[in-house]
Design an enzyme around this catalytic site. Structure first.
Site, PDB file in Angstrom:
ATOM      1  CB  CYS A   2       8.689  -1.119 -11.578  1.00 28.06           C
ATOM      2  SG  CYS A   2       8.615  -2.745 -10.857  1.00 28.06           S
ATOM      3  NE  ARG A  27       7.717   4.997  -9.561  1.00 35.73           N
ATOM      4  CZ  ARG A  27       6.486   5.414  -9.824  1.00 35.73           C
ATOM      5  NH1 ARG A  27       6.243   6.689  -9.879  1.00 35.73           N
ATOM      6  NH2 ARG A  27       5.513   4.561 -10.037  1.00 35.73           N
ATOM      7  CD1 TRP A  72      10.472  -2.337  -4.376  1.00 37.51           C
ATOM      8  CD2 TRP A  72       8.551  -3.434  -4.729  1.00 37.51           C
ATOM      9  NE1 TRP A  72       9.897  -2.595  -3.151  1.00 37.51           N
ATOM     10  CE2 TRP A  72       8.720  -3.264  -3.328  1.00 37.51           C
ATOM     11  CE3 TRP A  72       7.410  -4.097  -5.179  1.00 37.51           C
ATOM     12  CZ2 TRP A  72       7.808  -3.728  -2.397  1.00 37.51           C
ATOM     13  CZ3 TRP A  72       6.497  -4.566  -4.240  1.00 37.51           C
ATOM     14  CH2 TRP A  72       6.709  -4.380  -2.862  1.00 37.51           C
ATOM     15  CG  ASN A  97       6.693   0.284 -14.092  1.00 35.17           C
ATOM     16  OD1 ASN A  97       7.762  -0.301 -14.211  1.00 35.17           O
ATOM     17  ND2 ASN A  97       6.592   1.591 -13.922  1.00 35.17           N
ATOM     18  N   GLY A  98       3.938  -3.227 -13.181  1.00 39.35           N
ATOM     19  CA  GLY A  98       2.625  -3.844 -12.987  1.00 39.35           C
ATOM     20  C   GLY A  98       2.759  -5.355 -12.844  1.00 39.35           C
ATOM     21  CD  GLU A 480       2.472   9.336   9.540  1.00 37.30           C
ATOM     22  OE1 GLU A 480       1.813   8.308   9.348  1.00 37.30           O
ATOM     23  OE2 GLU A 480       3.318   9.765   8.735  1.00 37.30           O
ATOM     24  CE  LYS A 484       6.476   8.366   7.971  1.00 39.34           C
ATOM     25  NZ  LYS A 484       5.226   8.782   7.394  1.00 39.34           N
ATOM     26  CD  GLU A 487       7.687   4.776   6.119  1.00 38.27           C
ATOM     27  OE1 GLU A 487       7.077   5.774   6.487  1.00 38.27           O
ATOM     28  OE2 GLU A 487       7.434   4.187   5.059  1.00 38.27           O
ATOM     29  CG  HIS A 503      -7.752  -2.325  28.538  1.00 43.07           C
ATOM     30  ND1 HIS A 503      -8.623  -2.800  29.493  1.00 43.07           N
ATOM     31  CD2 HIS A 503      -7.985  -0.990  28.459  1.00 43.07           C
ATOM     32  CE1 HIS A 503      -9.365  -1.809  29.962  1.00 43.07           C
ATOM     33  NE2 HIS A 503      -8.987  -0.690  29.343  1.00 43.07           N
ATOM     34  CE  LYS A 602       6.748   9.371  -1.603  1.00 40.55           C
ATOM     35  NZ  LYS A 602       6.576   9.627  -0.155  1.00 40.55           N
TER      36      LYS A 602
HETATM   37  C1  AGP Z   1       4.319   6.376   4.551  1.00 39.41           C
HETATM   38  O1  AGP Z   1       5.497   6.872   5.042  1.00 39.41           O
HETATM   39  C2  AGP Z   1       4.373   5.339   3.551  1.00 39.41           C
HETATM   40  N1  AGP Z   1       5.382   5.493   2.618  1.00 39.41           N
HETATM   41  C3  AGP Z   1       3.061   4.728   3.087  1.00 39.41           C
HETATM   42  O2  AGP Z   1       2.355   4.314   4.211  1.00 39.41           O
HETATM   43  C4  AGP Z   1       2.112   5.568   2.178  1.00 39.41           C
HETATM   44  O3  AGP Z   1       1.525   6.593   2.896  1.00 39.41           O
HETATM   45  C5  AGP Z   1       1.044   4.614   1.584  1.00 39.41           C
HETATM   46  O4  AGP Z   1       1.681   3.659   0.777  1.00 39.41           O
HETATM   47  C6  AGP Z   1      -0.007   5.338   0.798  1.00 39.41           C
HETATM   48  O5  AGP Z   1       0.542   6.030  -0.276  1.00 39.41           O
HETATM   49  P1  AGP Z   1      -0.261   7.154  -1.044  1.00 39.41           P
HETATM   50  O6  AGP Z   1      -0.485   8.276  -0.098  1.00 39.41           O
HETATM   51  O7  AGP Z   1       0.625   7.555  -2.194  1.00 39.41           O
HETATM   52  O8  AGP Z   1      -1.541   6.546  -1.501  1.00 39.41           O
END
Ligand code: AGP
Length: 607
Positions: A2, A27, A72, A97-98, A480, A484, A487, A503, A602
């Site tokens: 949010c 975000r 969100w 937010n929260g 990683e 990517k 996501e 395995h 985000k």
């Molecule tokens: C990565 O592409 C993600 N958006 C996610 O895994 C992110 O790295 C994770 O939420 C941690 O966020 P931060 O680095 O802001 O703590």
């Protein structure tokens, strides 16, 4: 997650609120809304869709005081009725937010008092609680009384229909900033929303409540005492959050990596030797006492920690563990005050990482270091030592430049630790510094492979699954790459250390399963080649990102992306770039929302 924007001014602030929300879109959100106070009434506009829709709906709205929000969904489905602001009896409006943990109990009490609930959210209880106290005092006092009844995390903005020049805001567990203008003031959950109006900002502290008026503001701490907080001038500029010539923020941020790395390494590369002081003055006394390292982080940031484990153990000879922050905080671990607890976070606000850090401190860990991209973030403020990555604002949900700059920062940590432990002689130190100075140019060279990767991406557009392989310190890079891809393209992707294939996962390999392999010319190359043969023999289609000297040849079912020469310990950074580009171009092929992938946010500021 949010986002909040609020303003009190002597002009129509609706476009400022909407522009602020547009800046916060990155975000992640699923609905948006705003409320203004006009002619002693609350005028609310909400939309279950994008901020652009809210902009259209509010085009004729006028107000000089207002609050706005992108939501969100946590409690209640994404819908207009659950979108913020939430109101109480047309008098009080709140954005939040929260998460309020005791909202069910409060809801029952407020219902018994005759309050009617029109949403499924936890936030609505805050509006009614403030309303219930408003008759007995000012908006400030009513808000403070309401906050004292809440259990959970919040950043809030509050306005009242009969109070046309005042906004109340508060934070606990969620970030909130106060923007200081001339004869006007603003609040926002993120600096990028404020850059359009001011660079002067106050970072509200845990438990702060602020009464914001046209000409002034007053801040009160958790105990209700009036306090002064410093006004900072933000280093960000408006251009840094503009898309410019790029189609997506992710593409822009991938291309910003040479500069982001140069900025992060600037102070070190301009000096002749490495000193602990780059992590803060206290590092000089703390680092020599450190016996081992515990890295806590989530998602992409966790992957950078996993690479660092290889560096720290091999180069510095210091034991290192890497844990998923959300797991660490709830497991019983054995504390050791000689452990350096390193949290890694782009945002510095990730709830799981922050909670893990607080948990570590509570169990007796006093040596804490944050590697973070946002100055003044909660994780930075909770840590004794810090190294800021200077990647600039990262808007795309998929983390790119934050990751590679985290790796650069962790490499510096490795070198400083190695030096302190007598494992880095002057020649080796100079050699590493030389390689770091060359790193931005080396990344630029890999970026030049973009057209080839865009071609390669076409093979993935109709696939539903993909495997990513790597070995040693390139295994976290494969992980990683898989993160990517999943996501932003929604293709299911998993990473395995290549030796693990036989395995179990080998059973999955057939012509429909593309297998991406990170193949640097390192000591594990011959082992990796055997693993790739296992895939080829089962009809799998291989996409190999191979260093120049590996001599892996293109053949039927084997596609090669020729990488530059092997970069030694910095190779994971270079091998990250093509994987980012691959995910980006596959997402383009599939037509997904690259910068705002579905269901994701985000900064993950809730547990
Ligand atoms: C990565 O592409 C993600 N958006 C996610 O895994 C992110 O790295 C994770 O939420 C941690 O966020 P931060 O680095 O802001 O703590």
């Amino acid at each position: 997650m949010c986002g909040i924007v609020g303003a009190v001014a002597k002009r129509n602030i609706v476009s400022m609120l909407v522009n602020g929300l547009l800046r916060l879109e990155y975000r992640g959100y699923d609905s948006a809304g705003l409320v203004v106070v006009h002619d002693a009434k609350l005028e609310r506009v909400r939309s279950a869709g994008r901020v652009a829709e809210l902009a259209t709906k509010s085009a004729n709205t006028y107000g000089e005081l207002g609050i706005a929000h992108t939501r969100w969904a946590t409690h209640g489905v994404p819908s207009e009725r659950n979108a913020h602001p939430h109101m109480s009896r047309d008098l009080i409006a709140v954005v939040h937010n929260g998460i309020i943990e005791n909202y069910e109990e409060l809801r029952t009490e407020l219902t018994a008092q005759g309050y009617e609930f029109t949403s499924d959210t936890d936030t609505e209880v805050i509006a009614h609680l403030i309303h219930s106290h408003y008759a007995q005092g000012s908006l400030l006092v009513a808000t403070q009384m309401a906050l004292s009844q809440l259990v959970g995390a919040y950043a809030i903005g509050v306005v009242a229909a009969d109070n046309p020049h005042q906004l109340i805001a508060a934070r606990k567990g969620s970030p909130l900033l106060l923007g200081v203008g001339v004869g006007e003031h603003f609040v926002a959950s993120d600096m990028s929303a404020l850059l359009q109006v001011t660079k002067n900002v106050v970072y509200l502290e845990e438990g702060d409540v602020v009464e914001v008026n046209l000409a002034n503001y007053r801040i009160f701490d958790q105990q209700g005492n009036a306090v002064q907080r410093a006004v900072h001038v933000s280093e960000l500029d408006n251009d840094s959050v503009e898309l410019g010539e790029y189609q997506h923020y992710m593409q822009k941020e991938i291309h910003e990596q040479p500069q982001a790395l140069a900025n992060t390494l600037e102070s070190v590369c301009n000096s002749q030797s490495l000193v602990p002081g780059i992590f803060g003055a206290e590092a000089n006394t703390i680092f020599p006492q450190v016996e081992s390292i515990l890295i806590l982080a989530c998602g992409t940031s966790n992957h950078s920690g996993q690479v660092a484990k290889y560096w720290l153990e091999e180069i510095a000879g210091i034991p290192c563990n890497v844990e998923i922050a959300s797991e660490y905080r709830y497991r019983v671990s054995v504390p050791n005050p000689k452990i350096l607890v390193v949290t890694i976070s782009q945002s510095g606000e990730t709830a799981d990482t922050l909670a893990a850090l607080i948990h570590a401190k509570a169990t007796g860990h006093a040596f804490t270091l944050a590697i973070c991209n946002v100055p003044e973030s909660a994780i930075i403020r909770q840590s004794k030592l810090r190294l800021l990555t200077r990647a600039g604002p990262e808007i795309g949900v998929a983390s790119t430049k934050a990751f590679t700059t985290q790796l650069a920062a962790l490499f510096l940590l490795t070198l400083v630790m190695a030096k302190l432990r007598g494992r880095l002689n002057a020649d080796r130190e100079q050699q590493f510094l030389h390689e770091l100075r060359h790193l931005p140019a080396a990344v630029q060279k890999v970026l030049a492979l973009e057209p080839k990767i865009a071609e390669m991406a076409k093979h993935f557009a109709n696939k539903h699954h993909a495997l990513f392989l790597g070995r040693g310190m390139h295994f976290p890079i494969a992980a990683e790459g898989a993160l990517k891809l999943k996501e932003i393209s929604y293709i299911h992707a998993e990473a395995y250390p290549a030796g693990e294939l036989k395995h179990g996962p080998l059973a999955l390999v057939d012509a429909d399963m593309p297998v991406v392999s990170v193949a640097p010319n390192d000591t594990l190359l011959e082992k990796l080649k055997s693993n790739l043969q296992e895939v080829k023999a089962r009809g799998g289609e291989l996409f190999v990102f191979a260093d120049a000297q590996t001599h892996i040849k293109e053949s039927d079912g084997v596609h090669i992306l020729q990488m530059p020469e092997h970069a030694g310990f910095l190779s994971p950074i270079l091998h990250t770039i093509p994987l980012q580009l691959l995910a980006y171009y596959v997402a383009l092929e599939k037509g997904t929302d690259v910068d705002k992938p579905r269901n994701l946010a985000k900064s993950v500021t809730v547990e």
